[in-house]
Design an enzyme around this catalytic site. Structure first.
Site, mmCIF file in Angstrom:
data_model
loop_
_atom_site.group_PDB
_atom_site.id
_atom_site.type_symbol
_atom_site.label_atom_id
_atom_site.label_comp_id
_atom_site.label_asym_id
_atom_site.label_seq_id
_atom_site.Cartn_x
_atom_site.Cartn_y
_atom_site.Cartn_z
ATOM 1 N N MET A 138 37.530 32.364 29.568
ATOM 2 C CA MET A 138 39.158 32.043 29.499
ATOM 3 C C MET A 138 39.313 30.692 28.559
ATOM 4 O O MET A 138 40.292 30.291 28.470
ATOM 5 C CB MET A 138 39.697 31.839 30.858
ATOM 6 C CG MET A 138 40.196 33.403 31.328
ATOM 7 S SD MET A 138 41.285 33.085 32.893
ATOM 8 C CE MET A 138 42.733 32.283 32.094
ATOM 9 N N ASP B 142 39.845 37.246 39.228
ATOM 10 C CA ASP B 142 38.505 36.527 38.561
ATOM 11 C C ASP B 142 37.726 35.811 39.434
ATOM 12 O O ASP B 142 37.330 34.660 39.090
ATOM 13 C CB ASP B 142 38.755 35.963 37.369
ATOM 14 C CG ASP B 142 37.562 35.802 36.495
ATOM 15 O OD1 ASP B 142 36.625 36.423 36.609
ATOM 16 O OD2 ASP B 142 37.697 34.736 35.474
#
Length: 777
Positions: free
Chosen positions: A19, A130
């Site tokens: 990310m 996540d």
């Protein structure tokens, strides 16, 4: 590296992942270091996606839990999107697992911290999606801090991205493949149980030093997650307890319905194992030979002795627990229509805990808002003086009920005890008893002997009757006309299914008397329905506080003051946490003029339900009746701090101002009440009485005209007309309307003895006769 993003000065790169890149940065405005995650270019390609992501991130920033890293800000600078987060010192768990497996004690401790952080966010409807060791950081003082909470979810929501086969080969966008649940890989709808799967994968890795699925190809790894069971942890590490293995494998069940249904349930299981429940490592997986059994039993006994000694010392060092709040049990069913079931079990738990001698248990109403606002136990400690919080979940599957509960030391948010119970619905009363007994032992207090007898007498209940009863209580608590009618129907259904079910008759009595209180039934109708139902309940079970309270309430309306007081006292003796009994007993004492006693009992009600608006307001009413006008005004000001729109508080404050001859202040307060309840005859009468007493006769007569017009559309109590005429000094008219009020058995007539606005007719013979008729002389 750019030297600056927005107002933040970048210092150094401290991490990277799918990310984006994470930097240590300095915020010159607040003079603090922060962590900034810079998203990959093009991640938020358009203004709509950017706005959605910002809204999601701002929602996450409102999470307030010591185990979750805070999101401070979301920004964009020359096309570079970034998030500003709390800078957490320490080492991430992926570095810890590189050093090999952790001790079982560390696994349990870190796992419980992780589960409680998940629970706090799940209760705000935010899931992580996540969760992995790289997103968990262990601080130097041993606290676990969860990073990037909800960001994967919010990013996906903002961009509309989904997982594809190509994504799997590139490590994915909706999570990190080795920790992704089967439903994530199938691109199905996910919920909090996806995080339970990931938590299981983290626990597995901490306990064994390896991941639950070890394929190196992304596609092969995804296939194993979808179709193969993991190697059992004890096959990799034989010294692990069967209990820990069971917890880990339950988290990693392929079907979400077979996992723990909430993070709190997982936390309870880990905490219970830490405390040394029978699933601990002392029980071997294979049956040893007889001699070894004896040795093992001796060792186990010695181990238990040491453990018990340590537990006893810990309990002795613990602050005394004398006030407990029960958080509303969470409904883990996928069906929100089952909320009534969790609500009913919460109330039952409050009732049973109130049987513990020396323990004050707060009412559900005052505690519920803390759950709704996502507060932690320390908030209750600060605001309500709570020593400990009982929290938990309930899952009903058919006729099976599973309750998981934990006891938390409020001041420090420390778990003291946790346990899960599963029973058939017909034995739910026994389940409630066992939970209360376990908590009594944990807080080192005893259930009073007479209450022990009540609990011991509990018999199995018909599941369908119990279900109907809980639905009835759910609607009774709402108090609307249609809600009360539904409550009656459900209580009667429970009686039809089980004519010996005493609580259902008590429910009928409560529902009918509420219909009377709110003006939906006549006095004659309610007497015909309430008395037989309450008597039948007590015939079947004389230990029901609700039934005694209903009889007392009816006696209050019938002006049978001695009977009312006796039954209220009996209800309180049977259930020291039953707030309606205290509340109505205080109103009874107010009516008969024992105002000091009334104030004391109303204060007891407020101690049990400190945020109840009505109880706080009625405490002011008792102070008013006791001619303690300044205290009454101050009390209503406190009530309005809880809710500035609570009209009853304005009305009572207005009466107190009026008795202090503060006409302008009284008028303003009455008008505030009317603003929030236009045309309310009670508040109109208060204003009319004030005008009459102040010599504003035209204004008082204008109010009378309004009330007469209103009386053509709906029944207005004669008592209210009497108040206006009393204010005007029209004694004959006032007494005539009071006589009508007596004939119609108006609820307000019982306050004749203490109503200060009738003082100018109090010495009249007809008034004294009325006092005699209602038993107040």
């Amino acid at each position: 590296m750019r030297p600056q993003l927005g107002p933040y000065h970048l210092i150094e790169e401290i991490g990277a992942g799918g990310m984006g890149v994470v930097y240590r940065a300095h915020d010159p405005r607040l003079q603090r270091d922060v962590a900034i995650k810079v998203l990959p270019p093009g991640t938020l390609a358009d203004p709509v996606a950017r706005k959605r992501f910002r809204n999601e991130a701002l929602a996450i920033s409102k999470l307030n839990h010591p185990g979750i890293s805070t999101v401070h800000d979301v920004g964009s600078d020359e096309g570079t999107d970034y998030l500003v987060m709390e800078l957490v010192p320490g080492v991430s768990l992926d570095k810890k697992v590189q050093g090999g497996a952790s001790s079982e004690r560390d696994v349990l401790d870190l796992g419980a911290q992780m589960a409680l952080a998940l629970a706090a966010a799940h209760e705000q409807h935010i899931i992580h999606r996540d969760l992995k060791p790289g997103n968990l950081r262990l601080t130097p003082d041993g606290r676990l801090k969860m990073l990037d909470f909800g960001l994967a979810r919010s990013l996906e929501a903002a961009t509309g991205l989904t997982t594809t086969a190509a994504d799997l080969e590139s490590d994915g966008v909706a999570g990190t493949l080795p920790y992704m649940s089967p439903e994530q890989l199938r691109n199905e709808q996910v919920d909090q149980r996806t995080d339970i799967w990931a938590a299981g994968a983290v626990l597995y890795e901490l306990a064994t030093g390896t991941r639950p699925f070890g394929a190196t190809s992304a596609v092969a790894l995804a296939g194993d997650i979808l179709h193969k069971p993991p190697t059992t942890p004890r096959a990799l590490r034989g010294d692990l307890s069967p209990g820990l293995e069971s917890i880990v494998l339950r988290c990693l069940e392929k079907e979400p319905g077979r996992r723990y249904q909430s993070a709190r349930e997982l936390a309870a299981a880990l905490t219970a194992l830490t405390a040394g429940t029978p699933s601990s490592a002392m029980f071997a997986a294979r049956r040893p030979r007889t001699a070894l059994v004896a040795v093992a039993l001796v060792a186990a006994a010695a181990g238990l002795g040491v453990w018990w000694a340590l537990q006893s010392r810990a309990r002795e060092a613990r602050p005394a627990i004398r006030t407990v709040a029960v958080m509303p049990l969470q409904n883990l069913s996928a069906d929100p229509d089952q909320d009534y079931f969790a609500e009913g079990l919460t109330d039952a738990l409050v009732t049973d805990l109130s049987r513990i001698e020396g323990l004050r248990v707060l009412a559900r109403g005052s505690v519920a808002r803390y759950r709704e606002e996502g507060k932690v136990p320390s908030d209750l400690a600060r605001d309500l003086g709570v020593d400990a919080v009982v929290d938990g979940t309930v899952l009903r599957e058919g006729n099976q009920v599973r309750i998981s509960t934990q006891l938390v030391l409020a001041a420090t948010n420390t778990n003291l005890w946790a346990q899960s119970y599963q029973r058939d619905l017909k034995d739910v009363l026994g389940l409630q008893r066992d939970v209360a007994q376990a908590i009594a032992e944990e807080v080192r207090l005893q259930i009073a002997p007479e209450h022990q007898q009540v609990l011991a007498r509990r018999q199995p209940v018909d599941p369908a009757a119990y279900d109907a009863y809980l639905r009835g209580r759910h609607f009774w608590n709402k108090r609307g006309l249609e809600d009360l009618r539904k409550a009656v129907a459900y209580f009667e259904e429970a009686i039809t299914r089980d004519p010996t079910y005493a609580s259902a008759y008590s429910g009928v009595a409560d529902a009918y008397i509420s219909l009377y209180d709110y003006g939906y039934l006549s006095a004659a109708d309610v007497a015909a329905k309430v008395r037989p139902a309450a008597r039948k309940a007590l015939e079947l079970d004389d230990s029901l506080a609700e039934a005694h309270n209903s009889l007392a309430h009816l006696a209050l309306h019938d002006w049978e003051w001695d009977l009312a007081e006796a039954e209220f006292k009996r209800a309180i003796a049977l259930d020291r946490g039953y707030v309606p009994a205290y509340h109505w007993y205080a109103l009874c004492l107010t009516a008969i003029g024992r105002t000091d006693d009334a104030i004391a009992v109303m204060q007891q009600a407020r101690e049990l339900d400190p945020l109840s608006l009505r109880i706080n307001a009625d405490l002011g009413m008792a102070l008013l009746a006791g001619k303690r006008y300044d205290e009454a005004i101050a009390q209503e000001e406190k009530t309005l701090e809880l809710d500035p729109n609570f009209r009853v508080a304005y009305w009572i404050r207005g009466m107190a101002y009026q008795q202090k001859h503060l006409v302008d202040e009284a008028e303003a307060s009455y008008r505030e009440a009317l603003k929030r309840s236009p045309g309310n005859p009670n508040y109109l009468a208060a204003l009319g009485n004030l005008y009459g007493a102040a010599g504003r006769k035209a204004d008082a007569h204008a109010i009378l005209d309004q009330m007469h017009a209103l009386n053509q559309k709906r029944a207005v109590s004669p008592f209210f007309f009497a108040l206006v005429y009393a204010g005007l000094g029209a004694k004959e008219e006032a007494l005539a309307w009071l006589e009508r009020s007596y004939q119609e058995r108006s609820g307000s007539i019982r306050y004749l003895k203490v109503e200060p606005r009738l003082d100018n007719v109090r010495s009249e013979p007809r008034f004294l006769e009325l006092m005699e008729k209602v038993g107040l002389r």
